[in-house]
Design an enzyme around this catalytic site. Structure first.
Site, PDB file in Angstrom:
ATOM      1  N   CYS A  15       0.823  -1.216   0.000  1.00  0.00           N
ATOM      2  CA  CYS A  15       0.000   0.000   0.000  1.00  0.00           C
ATOM      3  C   CYS A  15       0.856   1.264   0.000  1.00  0.00           C
ATOM      4  O   CYS A  15       0.450   2.305  -0.503  1.00  0.00           O
ATOM      5  CB  CYS A  15      -0.933   0.016   1.207  1.00  0.00           C
ATOM      6  SG  CYS A  15      -2.122  -1.314   1.167  1.00  0.00           S
TER       7      CYS A  15
ATOM      8  N   HIS B 191      -4.081   7.383   2.600  1.00  0.00           N
ATOM      9  CA  HIS B 191      -4.338   6.053   2.041  1.00  0.00           C
ATOM     10  C   HIS B 191      -5.723   5.620   2.526  1.00  0.00           C
ATOM     11  O   HIS B 191      -6.038   5.717   3.710  1.00  0.00           O
ATOM     12  CB  HIS B 191      -3.265   5.079   2.532  1.00  0.00           C
ATOM     13  CG  HIS B 191      -3.554   3.662   2.202  1.00  0.00           C
ATOM     14  ND1 HIS B 191      -3.980   3.265   0.952  1.00  0.00           N
ATOM     15  CD2 HIS B 191      -3.477   2.533   2.948  1.00  0.00           C
ATOM     16  CE1 HIS B 191      -4.147   1.956   0.953  1.00  0.00           C
ATOM     17  NE2 HIS B 191      -3.861   1.483   2.149  1.00  0.00           N
TER      18      HIS B 191
ATOM     19  N   ASN C 142     -10.086  -0.292  -0.359  1.00  0.00           N
ATOM     20  CA  ASN C 142      -8.624  -0.171  -0.307  1.00  0.00           C
ATOM     21  C   ASN C 142      -8.029  -0.677  -1.627  1.00  0.00           C
ATOM     22  O   ASN C 142      -8.023  -1.875  -1.887  1.00  0.00           O
ATOM     23  CB  ASN C 142      -8.100  -0.994   0.875  1.00  0.00           C
ATOM     24  CG  ASN C 142      -6.597  -0.905   1.037  1.00  0.00           C
ATOM     25  OD1 ASN C 142      -5.901  -0.400   0.168  1.00  0.00           O
ATOM     26  ND2 ASN C 142      -6.094  -1.403   2.155  1.00  0.00           N
TER      27      ASN C 142
END
Ligand code: UT7
Length: 330
Positions: free
Chosen positions: A118, A257, A287
Site C-alpha cells: 500500500c 491512504h 482499499n
C-alpha cells in the site's frame, strides 16, 4: 520555510482509471456472512471496483498513465522513467512497468516496478523525487495499479470486504523556478519485524517449510495492523510537517491512504486537523493498495479540491510493514 531542494519537482499531471464493475456491500452479503452495516460502520466502505478478466494491473495502469500524460500536456516519448508501484504484477517478470511502457509507446524511458504494497506510491514518489531534484531527469511517471481482487480469498470475510481494483498516476516534472513548490519532501520507513501482520505468504523464491501449501491470498491481522497504522502514520505526518517548517494549520488538504475510515479519523484527530481538510473516496473504491493515493489525488484535482497554492499532506501504511508521508505544494 526551509529550502532542502536543488530543482523543484512539480506534479504536472494526474490520471486515474477504475474498472466498470461495481461490487457493493449488498452483493457481498449474498456471498458471505457479513452485512452492509458491519462493513460501513467498521471501514467506511460501501462498494469497490473489480477488474474484468481482460484487465490486469498493466492495463489499468496504462489507462491512468494516458490521462496523466494528457493532463501534463506531454507525450509518452518525453518520459525518462516509468515506475509502477504494485503488489499484483501481471506476471513475475518482466516488470509491469515494461508492459505499460509498450502500451503507451514510451520508447526512450527506463521502466521498473517497486514493491512496497500500500505504501508503494509514496515510495515511488520518493524515488522519482530524487531523480528530478538532482537534475538528472525531467519527467518521471509514477503509477499505482492493483488488481487486488485476484489475491483476496473471497471466502474470508475479514479481508475480502476491504479491497478493490484501480490505478492512479502522476507525472513529476522538473520545474524551472525558484519558487518552492511541487513535491516538497517525502518520508519513507519500513519495519520487517512486522512482516507477518499483512502478507500473501505464497513462496516463490524460498522453499516453504510446510511442503507446498502456502496460500496465494492476503492474510491479515486486522486489529494489530489498525493500531500500528494509526501510530506510524501520525508520527510520520508530524515529521513531514516539521521537516518543512509547517504547522497543522498550514495544511489545506490531507489525502490519506484509503484503507479504513476509522484509521483515517484516528490519525486526523491525533494530528488535530479539521476533518473537513481530509479527502475521502473510500466509500466508492475500498482499499486499492498502491493505487489508493494517486486515485484520490486525481479525483481531488479534477473536482476542484486542489487549488493553486494548496498545501497537501499524503500519508500511508502498508504491508512490510511500510509507511510514509509526503508534502506537496500545488
Ligand atoms: O492497507 C493497509 C493495511 N490494512 C489496514 O489498514 C487494515 C487495518 N485493519 C482494519 O481495517 C480493521 O481491523 C478491520 C476492518 C479489518 C476489522 O475491524 P475490527 O474493528 O478490527 O474488527 P475485529 O477484527 O476486531 O473483528 C470484530 C468482530 C469479530 O467477531 P467476534 O470475534 O467479535 O465475534 C469478527 O469475526 O467482527 C467480525 N468480523 C465481521 N463481521 C461481519 C470480521 N469481519 C467481518 C465482516 N462482517 N466482514
Amino acid at each position: 520555510m526551509t529550502d532542502h531542494t536543488l530543482c523543484q519537482a512539480e506534479l504536472a499531471g494526474t490520471g486515474s482509471y477504475l474498472p466498470e464493475k461495481i461490487l457493493t456491500n449488498f452483493d457481498l452479503e449474498k456471498m458471505l456472512d457479513t452485512s452492509d452495516e458491519w462493513i460501513r460502520t467498521r471501514t467506511g466502505i460501501q462498494e469497490r471496483r473489480i477488474a474484468s478478466e481482460k484487465e490486469s494491473s498493466s492495463v489499468l495502469a496504462a489507462h491512468a498513465a494516458r490521462k496523466a500524460l494528457e493532463s501534463a500536456n506531454i507525450t509518452a516519448d518525453e518520459l525518462d522513467i516509468i515506475i509502477v508501484c504494485t503488489s499484483t504484477p501481471d506476471v513475475l517478470f518482466p516488470s509491469t512497468a515494461c508492459f505499460v511502457q509498450k502500451e503507451i509507446g514510451a520508447t526512450r524511458s527506463a521502466a521498473f516496478d517497486i514493491s512496497a504494497v500500500c505504501s508503494g506510491f509514496v515510495y515511488g514518489l520518493s524515488i522519482a523525487e530524487q531523480y528530478i531534484k538532482s537534475g538528472r531527469y525531467r519527467h518521471v511517471l509514477v503509477i499505482g495499479s492493483e488488481v487486488n481482487s485476484r489475491i483476496v480469498d473471497w471466502t474470508d470475510r475479514t479481508t475480502c470486504i476491504l479491497f478493490g481494483d484501480g490505478a492512479g498516476a502522476v507525472i513529476l516534472k522538473q520545474k524551472d523556478s525558484s519558487e518552492e513548490c511541487g513535491l516538497l519532501s517525502s518520508h519513507i520507513y519500513s519495519d520487517g519485524n512486522l512482516s507477518s501482520l499483512i502478507e500473501v505468504p505464497k513462496a516463490i523464491g524460498r522453499i516453504p517449510e510446510n511442503g507446498n501449501s502456502d496460500k496465494f491470498f492476503i492474510k491479515m491481522s486486522g486489529n494489530a495492523t489498525f493500531k500500528v497504522a494509526v501510530k506510524r502514520m501520525t508520527e510520520v505526518c508530524q515529521e513531514a510537517l516539521k521537516y518543512n517548517g509547517l504547522s497543522r494549520d498550514d495544511v489545506d488538504l490531507i489525502v490519506p491512504h484509503q484503507a479504513n475510515q476509522r484509521i483515517i479519523d484516528a490519525v486526523v484527530k491525533r494530528l488535530e486537523v479539521s476533518p473537513e481538510k481530509v479527502f475521502l473516496n473510500i466509500h466508492k473504491y475500498g482499499n486499492t493498495s498502491a493505487a489508493s493515493i494517486p486515485i484520490a489525488i486525481d479525483e481531488a484535482k479534477r473536482t476542484g479540491r486542489i487549488k493553486p497554492g494548496c498545501r497537501m499532506l499524503i500519508m500511508v501504511v502498508g504491508a512490510g510493514l511500510t509507511w510514509g508521508a509526503a508534502v506537496i505544494k500545488w
